[in-house]
Design a protein around this motif. Structure first.
Motif, PDB file in Angstrom:
ATOM      1  N   ARG A 161      12.750  47.317  47.223  1.00 27.69           N
ATOM      2  CA  ARG A 161      12.539  46.706  45.889  1.00 27.69           C
ATOM      3  C   ARG A 161      13.504  45.999  45.739  1.00 27.69           C
ATOM      4  O   ARG A 161      15.259  46.096  45.698  1.00 27.69           O
ATOM      5  CB  ARG A 161      12.001  47.086  45.174  1.00 27.69           C
ATOM      6  CG  ARG A 161      10.800  47.734  45.111  1.00 27.69           C
ATOM      7  CD  ARG A 161      10.422  48.715  43.992  1.00 27.69           C
ATOM      8  NE  ARG A 161       8.973  49.630  44.260  1.00 27.69           N
ATOM      9  CZ  ARG A 161       8.600  50.802  45.093  1.00 27.69           C
ATOM     10  NH1 ARG A 161       9.595  51.335  45.551  1.00 27.69           N
ATOM     11  NH2 ARG A 161       7.308  50.790  44.605  1.00 27.69           N
ATOM     12  N   SER A 213      10.683  42.101  44.059  1.00 27.86           N
ATOM     13  CA  SER A 213       9.651  41.851  44.812  1.00 27.86           C
ATOM     14  C   SER A 213       9.848  43.075  46.204  1.00 27.86           C
ATOM     15  O   SER A 213      11.233  43.825  45.996  1.00 27.86           O
ATOM     16  CB  SER A 213       9.983  40.464  45.969  1.00 27.86           C
ATOM     17  OG  SER A 213      11.039  40.222  46.036  1.00 27.86           O
ATOM     18  N   GLU A 214       8.731  43.029  46.729  1.00 28.47           N
ATOM     19  CA  GLU A 214       9.042  44.262  47.735  1.00 28.47           C
ATOM     20  C   GLU A 214       9.123  43.847  49.224  1.00 28.47           C
ATOM     21  O   GLU A 214       8.913  43.174  49.414  1.00 28.47           O
ATOM     22  CB  GLU A 214       7.829  44.602  47.537  1.00 28.47           C
ATOM     23  CG  GLU A 214       7.488  45.782  46.652  1.00 28.47           C
ATOM     24  CD  GLU A 214       6.559  47.087  47.235  1.00 28.47           C
ATOM     25  OE1 GLU A 214       5.277  47.121  48.150  1.00 28.47           O
ATOM     26  OE2 GLU A 214       6.579  48.539  46.268  1.00 28.47           O
ATOM     27  N   VAL A 215      10.109  44.175  50.031  1.00 25.32           N
ATOM     28  CA  VAL A 215      10.293  44.186  51.262  1.00 25.32           C
ATOM     29  C   VAL A 215       9.916  45.001  52.769  1.00 25.32           C
ATOM     30  O   VAL A 215      10.756  45.729  52.207  1.00 25.32           O
ATOM     31  CB  VAL A 215      11.879  43.252  51.631  1.00 25.32           C
ATOM     32  CG1 VAL A 215      12.038  43.176  53.189  1.00 25.32           C
ATOM     33  CG2 VAL A 215      12.567  41.932  50.578  1.00 25.32           C
ATOM     34  N   ARG A 216       9.266  44.410  53.001  1.00 20.88           N
ATOM     35  CA  ARG A 216       8.438  46.134  53.760  1.00 20.88           C
ATOM     36  C   ARG A 216       9.775  45.824  55.180  1.00 20.88           C
ATOM     37  O   ARG A 216       9.090  45.139  56.609  1.00 20.88           O
ATOM     38  CB  ARG A 216       6.999  45.671  54.644  1.00 20.88           C
ATOM     39  CG  ARG A 216       6.246  45.745  53.484  1.00 20.88           C
ATOM     40  CD  ARG A 216       4.582  45.612  53.565  1.00 20.88           C
ATOM     41  NE  ARG A 216       4.707  47.132  54.423  1.00 20.88           N
ATOM     42  CZ  ARG A 216       4.077  48.163  53.835  1.00 20.88           C
ATOM     43  NH1 ARG A 216       3.994  48.016  52.096  1.00 20.88           N
ATOM     44  NH2 ARG A 216       3.950  49.371  54.033  1.00 20.88           N
ATOM     45  N   ALA A 217      10.880  46.380  55.448  1.00 22.71           N
ATOM     46  CA  ALA A 217      11.532  46.736  56.710  1.00 22.71           C
ATOM     47  C   ALA A 217      10.856  47.305  58.128  1.00 22.71           C
ATOM     48  O   ALA A 217      11.654  46.912  58.567  1.00 22.71           O
ATOM     49  CB  ALA A 217      13.095  47.172  56.019  1.00 22.71           C
ATOM     50  N   HIS A 248      10.032  41.808  61.732  1.00 23.87           N
ATOM     51  CA  HIS A 248       8.859  41.071  60.542  1.00 23.87           C
ATOM     52  C   HIS A 248       8.759  43.654  60.329  1.00 23.87           C
ATOM     53  O   HIS A 248       7.372  43.085  59.724  1.00 23.87           O
ATOM     54  CB  HIS A 248       8.204  40.417  59.945  1.00 23.87           C
ATOM     55  CG  HIS A 248       8.892  39.781  59.843  1.00 23.87           C
ATOM     56  ND1 HIS A 248       8.723  37.963  61.379  1.00 23.87           N
ATOM     57  CD2 HIS A 248       9.342  38.733  59.488  1.00 23.87           C
ATOM     58  CE1 HIS A 248       9.451  36.894  60.439  1.00 23.87           C
ATOM     59  NE2 HIS A 248       9.968  37.283  59.606  1.00 23.87           N
TER      60      HIS A 248
END
Length: 320
Positions: A15, A29-33, A226
């Motif tokens: 987050r 925001s969310e980052v899907r690592a 991604h």
């Protein structure tokens, strides 16, 4: 083969809070690592784990070592859960992060290695054997009494690799192991890692931007972008996925119009009497050579293999 690393549906979400607007409001925001990655690595295999910056490579390795806790999915390394059994796992793995040393900054290499021995409780005789071998093969003899802070990046990298192997790890994670090394030192490190894998069956997960490392060390490559797996298979299979091409370089007796009418090939460049023809990497060069030789006055020709860097770049760009 017995799996040394097992990953199933692995996820990690961060987050991130950012300031926006003139009132400096913060939005989250969310980052899907890492986004649902699944793979398995048999014992003794050397695997390349590659991708662009921010693809999720380091996050994956940190979860495999127990530094980070997964947000979802399942993973096992040497039969252990990294997050719950981190201390036990630490004795069975070795880790080298290219830009972060595990050595003591103000101590000479020799003293750093002595501390590593005590941390991992390595028997004295085994420690001497491992240290002597690393010193010889990595060219560290003249550096043992030099403080780590006085070492160049390439010298420190060799020192870090040795430190990661003194306790005979079953699994070795390497993040940019040849960064800062000259050509001779790179060849020495690659040879050392090949011998290590052949003699001791050490499982190696290699992350690097130097694709020569991948070509010379890895029998398998995983490409991530991604947070998702784009490719997992043999190195040669990348050329099929990336639709790569081989090149036939043709030297003619005299300058002629671009060569045409050769099935499966097309002329991509001309320069005087020399012309370059491209054809699929998966196809044989023999029919192309035969067709050119039958209709054009040849002086010489050669076949150039596809560049793996261009293949992976095309995958990153989404053209594959």
């Amino acid at each position: 083969m017995d799996a040394c690393i097992e990953v199933e549906g692995l996820e990690k979400v961060f987050r991130v809070r950012r300031r926006t607007g003139r009132r400096l409001r913060r939005e989250t925001s969310e980052v899907r690592a890492v986004d649902g990655i699944t793979f398995s690595v048999p014992r003794g295999q050397v695997v390349g784990y590659i991708g662009p910056n921010g693809a999720g490579k380091s996050t994956t390795i940190k979860m495999l070592t127990g530094i980070l806790t997964p947000g979802g999915g399942r993973l096992r390394v040497a039969g252990l859960d990294p997050a719950r059994e981190r201390t036990r796992l630490a004795r069975r793995i070795g880790v080298v992060f290219g830009q972060r040393t595990t050595l003591w900054w103000d101590l000479p290499l020799r003293d750093s290695y002595a501390l590593v021995r005590r941390m991992y409780r390595v028997p004295a005789d085994r420690f001497r054997v491992n240290l002597d071998r690393c010193v010889e093969l990595l060219g560290l003899a003249d550096l043992l009494d030099v403080p780590v802070r006085q070492l160049s990046l390439g010298q420190r990298m060799r020192g870090d690799i040795a430190a990661a192997l003194l306790h005979d790890p079953e699994v070795l994670y390497l993040d940019e192991p040849t960064i800062g090394l000259d050509v001779v030192s790179k060849a020495r490190v690659r040879g050392f890692l090949r011998d290590l894998n052949a003699e001791r069956g050490t499982t190696v997960l290699l992350t690097t931007h130097d694709l020569t490392d991948i070509e010379q060390l890895c029998e398998r490559v995983m490409v991530i972008d991604h947070g998702r797996m784009m490719y997992d298979g043999a190195l040669g299979g990348l050329h099929e996925v990336g639709e790569s091409e081989r090149t036939l370089v043709v030297d003619l007796e005299r300058e002629l119009p671009p060569i045409s009418g050769v099935p499966g090939a097309r002329t991509v460049r001309t320069e005087g009497p020399r012309q370059w023809l491209a054809f699929p990497a998966s196809a044989s060069a023999a029919p192309v050579v035969a067709a050119v030789a039958a209709h054009y006055p040849l002086v010489d020709l050669s076949v150039r293999e596809p560049d793996i860097e261009s293949v992976i770049a095309a995958m990153y760009a989404g053209r594959a």
